[in-house]
Design a protein around this motif. Structure first.
Motif, PDB file in Angstrom:
ATOM      1  N   ASN A 232       0.829  -1.214   0.000  1.00 24.37           N
ATOM      2  CA  ASN A 232       0.000   0.000   0.000  1.00 24.37           C
ATOM      3  C   ASN A 232       0.860   1.259   0.000  1.00 24.37           C
ATOM      4  OD1 ASN A 232      -2.361  -1.447  -0.015  1.00 24.37           O
ATOM      5  ND2 ASN A 232      -2.758  -1.237   2.188  1.00 24.37           N
ATOM      6  N   ALA A 233       1.935   1.258   0.828  1.00 28.42           N
ATOM      7  CA  ALA A 233       2.792   2.443   0.905  1.00 28.42           C
ATOM      8  C   ALA A 233       3.420   2.762  -0.449  1.00 28.42           C
ATOM      9  CB  ALA A 233       3.867   2.231   1.970  1.00 28.42           C
ATOM     10  N   CYS A 234       3.916   1.732  -1.137  1.00 30.18           N
ATOM     11  CA  CYS A 234       4.531   1.965  -2.441  1.00 30.18           C
ATOM     12  C   CYS A 234       3.488   2.328  -3.492  1.00 30.18           C
ATOM     13  CB  CYS A 234       5.296   0.715  -2.885  1.00 30.18           C
ATOM     14  SG  CYS A 234       6.735   0.316  -1.860  1.00 30.18           S
TER      15      CYS A 234
ATOM     16  N   ARG B  59       5.947   3.892   6.629  1.00 28.59           N
ATOM     17  CA  ARG B  59       5.567   5.269   6.270  1.00 28.59           C
ATOM     18  C   ARG B  59       5.678   5.460   4.765  1.00 28.59           C
ATOM     19  NH1 ARG B  59       5.164  10.373   8.283  1.00 28.59           N
ATOM     20  NH2 ARG B  59       5.546   9.687  10.427  1.00 28.59           N
ATOM     21  N   ASP B  60       4.753   6.281   4.262  1.00 29.68           N
ATOM     22  CA  ASP B  60       4.806   6.654   2.847  1.00 29.68           C
ATOM     23  C   ASP B  60       4.567   8.153   2.725  1.00 29.68           C
ATOM     24  OD1 ASP B  60       1.912   7.360   2.262  1.00 29.68           O
ATOM     25  OD2 ASP B  60       1.648   5.290   2.970  1.00 29.68           O
ATOM     26  N   GLN B  61       4.802   8.688   1.542  1.00 28.95           N
ATOM     27  CA  GLN B  61       4.520  10.091   1.231  1.00 28.95           C
ATOM     28  C   GLN B  61       3.500  10.131   0.100  1.00 28.95           C
ATOM     29  OE1 GLN B  61       8.393  11.791   0.413  1.00 28.95           O
ATOM     30  NE2 GLN B  61       8.827  12.102   2.588  1.00 28.95           N
ATOM     31  N   GLY B  62       2.387   9.435   0.357  1.00 31.25           N
ATOM     32  CA  GLY B  62       1.394   9.276  -0.686  1.00 31.25           C
ATOM     33  C   GLY B  62       0.206  10.196  -0.522  1.00 31.25           C
ATOM     34  N   ILE B  63      -0.984   9.658  -0.817  1.00 31.39           N
ATOM     35  CA  ILE B  63      -2.185  10.485  -0.893  1.00 31.39           C
ATOM     36  C   ILE B  63      -2.754  10.808   0.486  1.00 31.39           C
ATOM     37  CG2 ILE B  63      -2.736   9.590  -3.183  1.00 31.39           C
ATOM     38  CD1 ILE B  63      -4.737   7.714  -1.876  1.00 31.39           C
ATOM     39  N   GLY B  64      -2.417  10.014   1.487  1.00 28.51           N
ATOM     40  CA  GLY B  64      -2.922  10.286   2.834  1.00 28.51           C
ATOM     41  C   GLY B  64      -4.433  10.116   2.930  1.00 28.51           C
TER      42      GLY B  64
ATOM     43  N   GLY C 214       0.735  11.872   3.236  1.00 27.61           N
ATOM     44  CA  GLY C 214       1.209  10.518   3.507  1.00 27.61           C
ATOM     45  C   GLY C 214       0.630   9.926   4.776  1.00 27.61           C
ATOM     46  N   SER C 215       0.940   8.664   4.986  1.00 25.68           N
ATOM     47  CA  SER C 215       0.404   7.923   6.130  1.00 25.68           C
ATOM     48  C   SER C 215       1.512   7.099   6.768  1.00 25.68           C
ATOM     49  CB  SER C 215      -0.741   7.002   5.706  1.00 25.68           C
ATOM     50  OG  SER C 215      -1.767   7.717   5.054  1.00 25.68           O
ATOM     51  N   GLN C 216       1.333   6.799   8.044  1.00 20.17           N
ATOM     52  CA  GLN C 216       2.234   5.881   8.754  1.00 20.17           C
ATOM     53  C   GLN C 216       1.390   4.871   9.515  1.00 20.17           C
ATOM     54  OE1 GLN C 216       5.880   7.136  10.900  1.00 20.17           O
ATOM     55  NE2 GLN C 216       4.956   6.194  12.714  1.00 20.17           N
ATOM     56  N   PHE C 217       1.561   3.601   9.178  1.00 23.96           N
ATOM     57  CA  PHE C 217       0.896   2.508   9.884  1.00 23.96           C
ATOM     58  C   PHE C 217       1.903   1.870  10.831  1.00 23.96           C
ATOM     59  CE2 PHE C 217      -1.744   3.118   6.199  1.00 23.96           C
ATOM     60  CZ  PHE C 217      -3.027   2.852   6.654  1.00 23.96           C
TER      61      PHE C 217
ATOM     62  N   TYR D 180       0.538   3.865  -3.186  1.00 21.72           N
ATOM     63  CA  TYR D 180      -0.079   5.185  -3.064  1.00 21.72           C
ATOM     64  C   TYR D 180       0.945   6.318  -3.045  1.00 21.72           C
ATOM     65  CZ  TYR D 180      -4.354   2.666  -1.942  1.00 21.72           C
ATOM     66  OH  TYR D 180      -5.453   1.840  -2.000  1.00 21.72           O
ATOM     67  N   SER D 181       2.254   6.007  -3.143  1.00 26.09           N
ATOM     68  CA  SER D 181       3.292   7.045  -3.168  1.00 26.09           C
ATOM     69  C   SER D 181       3.732   7.296  -4.605  1.00 26.09           C
ATOM     70  CB  SER D 181       4.502   6.626  -2.324  1.00 26.09           C
ATOM     71  OG  SER D 181       4.137   6.442  -0.968  1.00 26.09           O
ATOM     72  N   ALA D 182       3.972   8.568  -4.886  1.00 29.34           N
ATOM     73  CA  ALA D 182       4.406   8.914  -6.241  1.00 29.34           C
ATOM     74  C   ALA D 182       5.764   8.307  -6.555  1.00 29.34           C
ATOM     75  CB  ALA D 182       4.445  10.431  -6.405  1.00 29.34           C
ATOM     76  N   ASP D 183       6.647   8.190  -5.543  1.00 28.35           N
ATOM     77  CA  ASP D 183       7.975   7.639  -5.776  1.00 28.35           C
ATOM     78  C   ASP D 183       8.023   6.129  -5.525  1.00 28.35           C
ATOM     79  OD1 ASP D 183       7.611   7.665  -3.071  1.00 28.35           O
ATOM     80  OD2 ASP D 183       9.458   8.754  -2.594  1.00 28.35           O
ATOM     81  N   HIS D 184       6.860   5.524  -5.225  1.00 25.56           N
ATOM     82  CA  HIS D 184       6.760   4.083  -4.967  1.00 25.56           C
ATOM     83  C   HIS D 184       7.764   3.622  -3.907  1.00 25.56           C
ATOM     84  CE1 HIS D 184       3.996   3.812  -8.277  1.00 25.56           C
ATOM     85  NE2 HIS D 184       4.911   4.221  -9.174  1.00 25.56           N
ATOM     86  N   THR D 185       7.870   4.421  -2.833  1.00 31.79           N
ATOM     87  CA  THR D 185       8.840   4.125  -1.779  1.00 31.79           C
ATOM     88  C   THR D 185       8.128   3.948  -0.438  1.00 31.79           C
ATOM     89  OG1 THR D 185      10.571   5.380  -2.896  1.00 31.79           O
ATOM     90  CG2 THR D 185      10.896   4.930  -0.546  1.00 31.79           C
ATOM     91  N   ALA D 186       8.520   2.907   0.302  1.00 35.96           N
ATOM     92  CA  ALA D 186       8.023   2.674   1.664  1.00 35.96           C
ATOM     93  C   ALA D 186       9.203   2.686   2.619  1.00 35.96           C
ATOM     94  CB  ALA D 186       7.288   1.336   1.752  1.00 35.96           C
ATOM     95  N   ARG D 187       9.037   3.356   3.739  1.00 37.91           N
ATOM     96  CA  ARG D 187      10.101   3.464   4.740  1.00 37.91           C
ATOM     97  C   ARG D 187       9.675   2.671   5.982  1.00 37.91           C
ATOM     98  NH1 ARG D 187       9.523   7.824   1.728  1.00 37.91           N
ATOM     99  NH2 ARG D 187      11.403   8.798   0.818  1.00 37.91           N
ATOM    100  N   VAL D 188      10.413   1.606   6.274  1.00 37.26           N
ATOM    101  CA  VAL D 188      10.087   0.701   7.378  1.00 37.26           C
ATOM    102  C   VAL D 188      11.107   0.892   8.493  1.00 37.26           C
ATOM    103  CG1 VAL D 188       9.678  -1.697   8.049  1.00 37.26           C
ATOM    104  CG2 VAL D 188       9.177  -0.945   5.702  1.00 37.26           C
ATOM    105  N   ARG D 189      10.590   1.054   9.725  1.00 35.16           N
ATOM    106  CA  ARG D 189      11.481   1.252  10.863  1.00 35.16           C
ATOM    107  C   ARG D 189      11.004   0.380  12.027  1.00 35.16           C
ATOM    108  NH1 ARG D 189      14.693   5.592   9.680  1.00 35.16           N
ATOM    109  NH2 ARG D 189      15.485   5.729  11.815  1.00 35.16           N
TER     110      ARG D 189
END
Length: 455
Positions: free
Chosen positions: A362-364, A388-393, A445-448, A366-375
């Motif tokens: 989902n993160a990739c 976390r993503d920088q998508g549509i939120g 964006g969103s963070q799950f 809905y993000s324009a850069d198709h990037t997901a950040r996992v921590r």
């Protein structure tokens, strides 16, 4: 047996036992006290007679007999005998009655100095009286008729009191048990009116102070959860029907189009391509529905084992990148764990991988850069994994409903999906006694974040 009758019976048995023990204790305590008191009176009589006989010279034996017969404290069937050192009878208060005794009794009195025994129906007390170098044995006997009558009357009184007490206890037990259980009868009457069609009805909770009120409160809570489950089921069926109908309708339209007239080869190929696409969508939706249903099974049916969360993240990342090479997954720690147990949880590796795979996808997506950040971060109790993503939120209103089956935000309509993935994630984490939360801002964006207790 009804509960009220059982309570009344148990209460009556308890009270009856207490009354019986109380009556028996009183009866035998009184009998013992009366017997001991009568023996004391006999000893006092024996001692008085011996003193008159030995110490008062003016009183001869005949006068002493007259005094014994006419004293105000004379006992019923009273007899007093006095024996010298040679067991010779030197005084008898009466001549026409005989006190049955044995010489061994006189010797026992000399040894023990005081003896309490029975002579037929009379109580007999023997004492050793020493005066002026003489050792006399005095036997006093009498019938405690008054004491026995009192004891008999006491026994009758206790028996009637016991029967009366038990009768009153049974009556009051039935009455108060009925009074105490009346609220439960009311609850039963109210519960019998609740059916699947009127789950919104609630029981009267009273003032919420006693256990029965708390029972009504808890039952209302169960009704609330049951009503919610029914609503979710109806919603699930409705949305599932809608989602299934769309690809089926498309399949039917393509087939009707192919049967309506003779088509060229390339047109048939286009129809078959559309049929394949709709079939794949239908299979994907069906598989998602089946997986969602399976996640509702009992936790006892799910194998659990120690699972390293870093490995789950890496497995999910590799599987997603293998299927979609244009996606990017960035993975790091918020804090370095002190030991590997801080990132080890008890769970099912395949199900947890399904959660992270869904969140990363989902993160990739809905993000324009198709990037997901996992921590990953840990403390002394839990392990957190955030995606976390920088998508549509989404809006705060959407964030509340995002985990409902088939729910999709208005700005996600143009993206592929069924609205089932996040619901599956939530079900899986509930089975692992964990939780999932979301933080999101529209167009930013969103963070799950998932939280699980570590070993």
């Amino acid at each position: 047996m009804k509960i009220r009758n059982r309570i009344a019976l148990q209460f009556s048995l308890i009270v009856a036992t207490i009354l019986l023990v109380f009556s028996v204790v009183i009866y035998f305590t009184t009998a013992t006290y009366s017997r001991d008191d009568f023996y004391d009176r006999l000893k006092s009589k024996a001692l008085t007679t011996a003193r008159f006989l030995i110490q008062v010279n003016e009183v001869d034996r005949n006068l002493l007999k007259i005094i014994d017969r006419n004293t105000l404290t004379a006992l019923y069937d009273e007899k007093v005998l006095v024996f010298d050192e040679n067991n010779r009878l030197i005084y008898a208060s009466v001549d026409d009655h005989i006190i049955h005794y044995q010489r061994s009794l006189l010797n026992e009195v000399r040894q023990l100095k005081e003896v309490e025994t029975w002579s037929d129906d009379n109580q007999l007390a023997g004492i050793l009286y020493e005066e002026g170098g003489r050792k006399l044995v005095v036997l006093a006997s009498a019938n405690d008729r008054v004491g026995r009558n009192k004891q008999k009357n006491l026994g009758i009184t206790l028996v009637w009191g016991l029967l009366g007490g038990i009768s009153v206890t049974i009556g009051l037990g039935i009455f108060f048990a009925g009074q105490s259980l009346e609220p439960i009868d009311d609850i039963n009457s109210q519960v019998s009116t609740i059916t699947a069609r009127n789950l919104r009805l609630r029981l009267d909770e009273g003032d919420r102070r006693d256990e029965i009120d708390q029972l009504a409160v808890n039952f209302n809570a169960v009704l609330g959860r049951l009503e919610q489950a029914f609503e979710q089921q109806r919603s699930f069926v409705s949305h599932a029907s809608h989602e299934l109908r769309t690809p089926l309708a498309a399949l039917k339209s393509e087939i009707q189009l192919g049967l309506r007239r003779q088509l060229k080869t390339d047109e048939y190929e286009a129809i078959l391509t559309n049929l394949l696409s709709d079939t794949d969508r239908l299979i994907g939706l069906t598989n998602s529905l089946l997986f969602l249903a399976r996640t509702l099974e009992n936790i006892s049916q799910m194998p659990l084992a120690p699972v390293q969360m870093e490995e789950v993240v890496l497995f999910a990342r590799d599987e997603l990148l293998s299927a979609k090479p244009d996606y990017r997954i960035e993975f790091d720690y918020d804090n370095i764990p002190d030991s590997e147990t801080e990132t080890t949880v008890s769970g099912n590796e395949e199900l947890l991988k399904r959660v992270l795979l869904n969140l990363m996808d989902n993160a990739c997506k809905y993000s324009a850069d198709h990037t997901a950040r996992v921590r990953i971060r840990t403390d002394n109790r839990s392990c957190w994994v955030s995606v976390r993503d920088q998508g549509i939120g989404m809006t705060p209103e959407d964030a509340v409903l995002i985990f409902d089956p088939f729910y999709r935000t208005s700005n996600a309509v143009g993206y592929d999906g069924f609205g089932i993935g996040l619901s599956i994630c939530q079900r899986i984490l509930e089975l692992h006694q964990g939780q999932i939360t979301v933080e999101s801002q529209l167009n930013e964006g969103s963070q799950f974040t998932i939280q699980l207790a570590h070993l």
